[in-house]
Design a protein around this motif. Sequence first.
Motif, PDB file in Angstrom:
ATOM      1  N   ARG A 372       0.832  -1.203   0.000  1.00  0.00           N
ATOM      2  CA  ARG A 372       0.000   0.000   0.000  1.00  0.00           C
ATOM      3  C   ARG A 372       0.869   1.256   0.000  1.00  0.00           C
ATOM      4  O   ARG A 372       0.579   2.233  -0.685  1.00  0.00           O
ATOM      5  N   ARG A 376       0.968   4.241  -2.583  1.00  0.00           N
ATOM      6  CA  ARG A 376       0.695   5.584  -2.070  1.00  0.00           C
ATOM      7  C   ARG A 376       1.844   6.540  -2.421  1.00  0.00           C
ATOM      8  O   ARG A 376       1.615   7.667  -2.864  1.00  0.00           O
ATOM      9  N   GLU A 422      -9.519  -2.386  -2.299  1.00  0.00           N
ATOM     10  CA  GLU A 422      -9.454  -1.201  -1.454  1.00  0.00           C
ATOM     11  C   GLU A 422      -9.338   0.121  -2.208  1.00  0.00           C
ATOM     12  O   GLU A 422      -9.217   1.168  -1.575  1.00  0.00           O
ATOM     13  N   ILE A 427      -6.620   5.936  -1.562  1.00  0.00           N
ATOM     14  CA  ILE A 427      -6.522   5.660  -0.119  1.00  0.00           C
ATOM     15  C   ILE A 427      -6.604   6.950   0.685  1.00  0.00           C
ATOM     16  O   ILE A 427      -5.873   7.908   0.419  1.00  0.00           O
TER      17      ILE A 427
END
Length: 490
Positions: A372, A376, A422, A427
């Motif tokens: 992640r 990101r 997700e 995010i």
Amino acid sequence: MPVPTASSPEEPTAQQLKAIRELLGRVIPPAADELGRRFAAAGHELALVGGPVRDALLGRPGKDVDLTTDATPEQVLQLVEGWADAIWTIGIEFGTVGLRKGDLQLEITTYRSESYDPKSRKPEVSYGKSLTEDLARRDFAVNAMAARLPGHEFVDPFGGLGDLRRKTLRTPGRPEDSFNDDPLRMMRAARFAAQLGFTVAPEVVAAMRDMAGRIEIVSAERIRDELSKLICAPRPRAGLTLLVDTGLAEHVLPELPKLRLEIDEHHRHKDVYEHTLIVLEQAIAQEEDGPDLVLRLAALLHDIGKPKTRSFEPGGRVTFHHHEVVGAKMARHRLSALRYPKDVVADVSRLVELHLRFHGYGDGQWTDSAVRRYVRDAGHLLNRLHKLTRADCTTRNRRKAERLRRAYDDLEARIARLAAEEELAKIRPELDGNEIQQILGIKPGPLVGKAYKFLLDLRLDRGMIGKEAATAELLRWAAEQGLQPPASSS
């Protein structure tokens, strides 16, 4: 249509001239011929010149309509008044008038010769009297051909047609005189080598080597534009190699020749310069929608931090610790000096900074949290980072190359899986700024930002945990910070 061959490059046969005229007649826009008749009726000459003629003879599609005339800019304005749909004079101080007729854009430049004062960054323009005189001041013979309008008479006083056939770049006169008039032409030689696949004549290369320092009087913006065209050409290696071999790169992109690190029998490591050119070519091979300037610049600059960080370890091992961090700063400095847009500077330097991140992946040992964070940190550059990382594998060890390929395939698959679950690209913490303020009973300020970062890290580490659990974690964090939230939140 292929370039007609000629027994004598300077003297095309009558049959070849007829074929050239017919070809030009097919590619020259009717509006340009109409304008030619308008100029002729007023006693002035008009001709299609330079790149459009060259590209027509090479069979390359072209959009530019560059015209030259004996009329002064003031006379040009009078002649196109009432005919053109729009006129602009932004380049009139250099003898150029721009105009639009329907969907066609044209530029008309008065016959001229221009040269640079040794201490000046701007050319001194003086108007010429004839088409041949105008062609003599062009950069290369292949760009010193013209077609008179409206009759399409082919004009080639400096053998440009023969140079096209031989795929050679020569200047109309002495290269030293040409480069003294406009030093940027030295970079243009490298750019045309990259764009057209032409060989630069030995005397031209020699003049570039002798006069490389002259490029420093040219503005950063003009150098940037020429460098971008070179890098986005089909064969940038040819142009970049010419810049390095002639010493021009030392003045416009000094980080590139510095990659030619010494390699001796005691300290063996990759040729970083050659590695860089291969990475650039492998990045280009992955492009999907035409040249990507940001990706190509990142490939070219990704290892520029290595010379500054090189260290010799016991046993002859060579290391370049943190060269990606140093390289990112160097890339930012160089691209800023060349006046690249801020977004290009930011994106390229970020890619340079991130290009080694994957090598911590190992055999898929990253947690979902690490994946992640990778996504990101890459943000909108993720697709480019994929391409740069894959391009950066230049090992000749097939087993190692295959292992790296499989590892990155696995990483991309994990990214795709997590993205589907997700929405990784979007995010955000599960509580927004307003909710943070309400839960903690605080007003907008730095503390909200700290709480937001805590929740973002929580989101990256643990994924979606729900607002209730996120609230509980926020309250726990607040207690550790010595905050006392409202009674209703506890």
